[in-house]
Design an enzyme around this catalytic site. Structure first.
Site, PDB file in Angstrom:
ATOM      1  N   ASP A 202       2.168  12.265  19.562  1.00 49.57           N
ATOM      2  CA  ASP A 202       1.401  13.355  18.807  1.00 49.57           C
ATOM      3  C   ASP A 202       0.241  12.775  17.942  1.00 49.57           C
ATOM      4  O   ASP A 202      -0.013  11.659  17.858  1.00 49.57           O
ATOM      5  CB  ASP A 202       2.281  14.111  17.932  1.00 49.57           C
ATOM      6  CG  ASP A 202       1.969  15.735  18.261  1.00 49.57           C
ATOM      7  OD1 ASP A 202       0.787  16.011  18.251  1.00 49.57           O
ATOM      8  OD2 ASP A 202       3.052  16.567  18.444  1.00 49.57           O
ATOM      9  N   HIS A 250       3.222  25.942  27.069  1.00 45.82           N
ATOM     10  CA  HIS A 250       2.809  27.504  26.994  1.00 45.82           C
ATOM     11  C   HIS A 250       1.778  27.758  26.149  1.00 45.82           C
ATOM     12  O   HIS A 250       1.251  28.594  26.042  1.00 45.82           O
ATOM     13  CB  HIS A 250       4.109  28.082  26.236  1.00 45.82           C
ATOM     14  CG  HIS A 250       4.183  27.763  24.732  1.00 45.82           C
ATOM     15  ND1 HIS A 250       5.308  27.219  24.211  1.00 45.82           N
ATOM     16  CD2 HIS A 250       3.629  27.919  23.688  1.00 45.82           C
ATOM     17  CE1 HIS A 250       5.670  27.132  22.888  1.00 45.82           C
ATOM     18  NE2 HIS A 250       4.078  27.598  22.492  1.00 45.82           N
TER      19      HIS A 250
END
Length: 343
Positions: A202, A250
């Site tokens: 990340d 998403h």
């Protein structure tokens, strides 16, 4: 068609829908005040004492307490109120399953929902200015960053436990969690599978926040942190036999998601596993309620949406994955996983 001669029923369900924001705001304000933590320490605290503690008049204190009781979060106890088991478990700060940061994080993003008509008309996010920054993940103040990732942890931890119950990772030794900030999935899956090691990929500031959760779980020897940008980096870290995309896809449109899947495919060895864990919209696109509403939330918050199992199956097949299937479970952050194997 309604029978013209039948007695019309009151629109109770519609009233519940249109007052949904009332309930959400009551919960958010009570959570931000620390009301449930107060009542955990002092059940039955009188209204006057609640008002005095928070420097507010008795009238709004009583109305807020009454509203929370009406929502099933408080019960009367003596002259005051006490938490229900649900509030005691999820809304008292410091509890292992504390959900309050998720409540506050969603509350901060209602501003975009107030401009939903604009988002629908213009097909643009309204929770941030797309002319000023690329996404809602760009530079945010430190407090907002911390609350957001704490909220994601609150959503992800129960979702990870539910995934672990239906997904067999017994043969996996190294897991790459792409966009896995907070490491909730890694912590829960490592607890379930003692032989599993994981790497969280990340952004650098997210990895620093994630370090706290990993160390608190005592898993720093099994969960590594890899600062990077899975959108911009040419390749993902190799040396893993499974890749996890949990509540990531998403956020992005189809071309971006296909690019992410190609990088995942390239990083895996033959036979490597890919797992996409999400709130899945039905292939018929008529529900379920939470994935459908979360998809609309993506309209005001990102350039993405919540996708169907068929969408993921097509993308995975085109990328070179086989044996693709969907697993179902029930959790607040995800209700299923689409799984495939690199040919």
């Amino acid at each position: 068609m309604t029978d013209p001669g039948s007695t019309p029923t009151p629109p109770h369900r519609l009233m519940d829908i249109v007052t949904g924001l009332w309930a959400a705001k009551a919960l958010a304000v009570a959570t931000r005040m620390g009301l449930f933590s107060d009542l955990s320490a002092a059940p039955g605290l009188p209204v006057a004492e609640v008002a005095a503690r928070h420097g507010i008049a008795e009238r709004p204190a009583e109305l807020l307490l009454t509203a929370c009781a009406g929502l099933g979060l408080l019960v009367r106890e003596g002259e005051g109120y006490a938490n229900t088991p649900e509030a005691e478990r999820y809304l008292v700060r410091g509890r292992p399953e504390y959900f309050g940061d998720a409540v506050i994080s969603f509350d901060r993003r209602y501003a975009g929902w107030m401009r939903l008509e604009e988002a629908v008309a213009g097909n643009v996010p309204t929770n941030f200015d797309p002319r000023a920054k690329e996404s809602m993940f760009d530079a945010q103040d430190a407090a907002l960053k911390k609350t957001y990732w704490s909220a994601m942890y609150a959503l992800s931890a129960p979702s990870a436990r539910a995934l672990g119950e239906v997904l067999d990772l017994g043969g996996v030794r190294r897991l790459l969690d792409v966009g896995g900030g907070g490491a909730a999935y890694d912590i829960e899956l490592c607890r379930r599978y003692p032989g599993l090691r994981a790497t969280v990929l990340d952004l650098p500031f997210v990895c620093e926040l994630t370090r706290e959760w990993v160390e608190e779980a005592g898993l720093q020897d099994r969960i590594a942190l890899a600062p990077g940008d899975f959108l911009r980096d040419a390749a993902l870290p190799t040396g893993h036999d499974a890749v996890l995309l949990s509540q990531v896809m998403h956020n992005w449109d189809e071309p971006t998601n296909r690019s992410i899947l190609r990088k995942c495919h390239d990083a895996l060895p033959p036979g490597g596993l890919i797992v996409i864990s999400e709130l899945l919209v039905d292939d018929t696109k008529d529900g379920p309620r939470l994935p459908a509403l979360m998809s609309l939330h993506m309209l005001v918050s990102t350039w993405g949406q919540n996708y169907t199992p068929s969408d993921y199956t097509h993308w995975l097949t085109d990328t070179g994955f086989t044996n693709i299937h969907t697993l179902r479970f029930s959790a607040p952050g995800a209700d299923g996983a689409v799984v495939g194997v690199k040919a």
